[in-house]
Write an enzyme that holds these catalytic residues in place. Structure first.
Site, short mmCIF file in Angstrom:
data_model
loop_
_atom_site.label_atom_id
_atom_site.label_comp_id
_atom_site.label_asym_id
_atom_site.label_seq_id
_atom_site.Cartn_x
_atom_site.Cartn_y
_atom_site.Cartn_z
N LYS A 120 55.66 91.48 41.03
CA LYS A 120 54.93 92.75 40.96
C LYS A 120 55.54 93.79 41.89
CE LYS A 120 51.86 91.74 37.84
NZ LYS A 120 51.89 92.43 36.54
N ILE B 97 40.04 92.88 39.34
CA ILE B 97 39.48 93.44 38.10
C ILE B 97 38.90 92.26 37.30
CG2 ILE B 97 39.98 94.77 36.01
CD1 ILE B 97 40.50 96.32 38.65
N SER C 71 50.46 95.26 40.92
CA SER C 71 49.25 94.65 41.51
C SER C 71 49.23 94.99 42.99
CB SER C 71 49.31 93.13 41.33
OG SER C 71 48.38 92.50 42.19
N ALA D 21 55.93 88.85 44.33
CA ALA D 21 57.33 89.30 44.37
C ALA D 21 57.71 89.98 43.05
CB ALA D 21 58.25 88.11 44.62
N TYR E 70 54.23 85.64 41.98
CA TYR E 70 53.54 86.75 41.32
C TYR E 70 53.70 88.05 42.11
CZ TYR E 70 49.59 89.33 39.25
OH TYR E 70 48.79 90.27 38.64
#
Lengths: 249, 79
Positions: free
Chosen positions: A162, A191, A145, A160, A158
């Site tokens: 990714k 998205i 991401s 970290a 999240y």
């Protein structure tokens, strides 16, 4: 270009909805046989893949496991292994979003997010890459991401996890390159999926306004990059993280 | 070829050693059984015995003797 994946067998996780489902559709149109991994059995999903399979004259086998259940992942991988076919591609899409400021995120929650967004992907990759090594060929794509690159307030765990995917992508590309296996990542921005609905509206709008292309992206636009990375169009591309974010910056 | 002969042959061919070196053979005890050689050993065992070793077993496969235990206990290979 048509049939970019003809004759290839590809494992895609997170096929139940969102980017995973769209990726499965596009891969099917390009004639890949697909091991469609999903969190749980679903009648609508099975009807959908059955029709997709017939319409495109390919094989789609549903594999069910929850990323938080490692024994179930192992069983799923054994189903794939027992098919005894060459695996040409793996797309690690399944994951979770968690929003929480740093001081509001417990270590337990961080571990939970890492379990689902990082360790489970590594577990799956350990199995699938071994099949690929036997054939000295394969392409693996991890879904990271832009938050894993840029960071994002309120997404400590999240982002970290990714970022960990990006680091592992680089190292795996080095370790597996000699075995003919390419490993890349993509870093989607905003998205339009059910997961991005979890973003507060003001944050969503700020991100979209920061894009050079001032709109949210579609799952199709992500899936087309995945198609490129899994296909032979990208045979000399490895260790890369491709942003798909409309130029946020 | 018996099962034990197949097992021995994997080690002999993978590491380029003699049968007399097998007893007591352990990970990193010879130059060819390094981390790269280890993955070659795993691939060869999987091919010969038509199995897929779990990561935990790959890590535990620390010696010629230990390998026999793993294959017999976890993969129903009878020596």
């Amino acid at each position: 270009m048509n049939e970019l994946l003809k004759g290839k067998n590809v494992v895609v996780t997170g096929c139940l909805r969102g980017i995973g489902r769209t990726t499965m559709e596009i891969f099917a149109k390009h004639k890949a046989n697909i091991f469609a991994c999903a969190q749980h059995k679903d009648v609508e999903f099975e009807e959908f893949i059955s029709k997709l399979s017939v319409d495109n004259n390919i094989l789609i086998k549903p594999i069910y496991f929850d990323l938080s259940d490692y024994d179930a992942i192992k069983d799923g991988m054994k189903q794939i292994i027992s098919s005894k076919v060459q695996i040409h591609g793996l797309v690690n899409i399944a994951g979770m979003v968690y929003n929480g400021l740093f001081h509001m995120t417990s270590i337990e929650k961080m571990k939970e997010v890492f379990d689902i967004d990082f360790f489970s992907q590594m577990y799956i990759t350990q199995y699938v890459s071994k099949i690929m090594m036997k054939h000295n060929s394969g392409s693996i794509v991890n879904i990271s991401s832009i938050t894993g690159i840029d960071g994002n307030a309120g997404q400590l765990a999240y982002s970290a996890a990714k970022a960990a995917l990006i680091g592992s992508t680089k190292t795996l590309s080095i370790e597996l390159g000699a075995s003919g296996i390419r490993v890349n990542a993509i870093a989607p921005g905003v998205i339009l999926t059910e997961m991005t609905k979890a973003l507060p509206e003001d944050k969503f709008n700020i991100l979209v306004e920061k894009s050079k292309i001032p709109r949210a992206g579609s799952p199709e636009e992500v899936a087309k990059v995945l198609l490129y990375l899994i296909s032979d169009m990208s045979v000399y591309v490895t260790g890369q993280t491709i942003r798909i974010d409309g130029g946020i910056g | 070829m018996t099962t034990i002969e197949q097992y021995d042959q994997v080690f002999i061919e993978t590491f380029g050693i003699e049968n007399s070196q097998l007893a007591g053979l352990a990970y990193q005890s010879i130059p060819t059984w390094d981390s790269v050689g280890h993955m070659g050993l795993v691939a060869a065992l999987e091919d010969v015995f038509d199995i897929m070793l779990d990561t935990d077993d790959i890590i535990d496969l620390s010696s010629y003797q230990k390998g026999k235990e793993i294959l017999s206990q976890n993969y129903d290979i009878v020596f």
